[in-house]
Scaffold this motif. Structure first.
Motif, PDB file in Angstrom:
ATOM      1  N   VAL A 243     -41.530  64.177   6.778  1.00  0.00           N
ATOM      2  CA  VAL A 243     -42.295  64.343   5.538  1.00  0.00           C
ATOM      3  C   VAL A 243     -41.434  63.957   4.336  1.00  0.00           C
ATOM      4  O   VAL A 243     -41.896  63.268   3.425  1.00  0.00           O
ATOM      5  CB  VAL A 243     -42.832  65.781   5.412  1.00  0.00           C
TER       6      VAL A 243
ATOM      7  N   GLN B 279     -48.710  63.045   3.623  1.00  0.00           N
ATOM      8  CA  GLN B 279     -47.430  63.667   3.971  1.00  0.00           C
ATOM      9  C   GLN B 279     -47.526  65.189   3.902  1.00  0.00           C
ATOM     10  O   GLN B 279     -47.001  65.885   4.776  1.00  0.00           O
ATOM     11  CB  GLN B 279     -46.317  63.161   3.049  1.00  0.00           C
TER      12      GLN B 279
ATOM     13  N   GLY C  33     -41.300  60.265   4.103  1.00  0.00           N
ATOM     14  CA  GLY C  33     -42.582  59.729   3.629  1.00  0.00           C
ATOM     15  C   GLY C  33     -42.788  59.959   2.137  1.00  0.00           C
ATOM     16  O   GLY C  33     -43.285  59.077   1.427  1.00  0.00           O
TER      17      GLY C  33
END
Length: 90
Positions: free
Chosen positions: A53, A31, A56
């Protein structure tokens, strides 16, 4: 007179050059590496990368809660010296 970088021959977005230190967790490191994708986008495209991100990283953190931790030692069996093991009813 226009500012530096203005005009039809202006360079595209430049990477920020922020160093990323590996964490040792492959999911988190993947990530963090994904953040580099924002380096090649105009600011208007950063939000999508940052949200991806964030999602994640949140998933990686949630996965930590699902992983089994160290098992607690089983309770010792009740022995003769354990008052709870004696039946006082007659």
């Amino acid at each position: 007179m226009t500012g530096e970088g203005a005009g039809p021959h202006a360079p595209g977005p430049l990477p920020l050059g922020v160093a990323r230190t590996p964490t040792g967790d492959p999911d988190v490191d993947a990530q963090l590496a994904r953040l580099a994708d924002a380096d090649h986008l105009a600011a208007s495209g950063h939000l999508e990368v940052y949200e991806d991100v964030h999602r994640g990283l949140r998933d990686a953190l949630t996965a930590l809660d699902r992983r089994p931790g160290p098992q607690a030692a089983p309770a010792p069996p009740a022995g003769p010296e354990d008052p709870a093991s004696h039946d006082t009813r007659s």
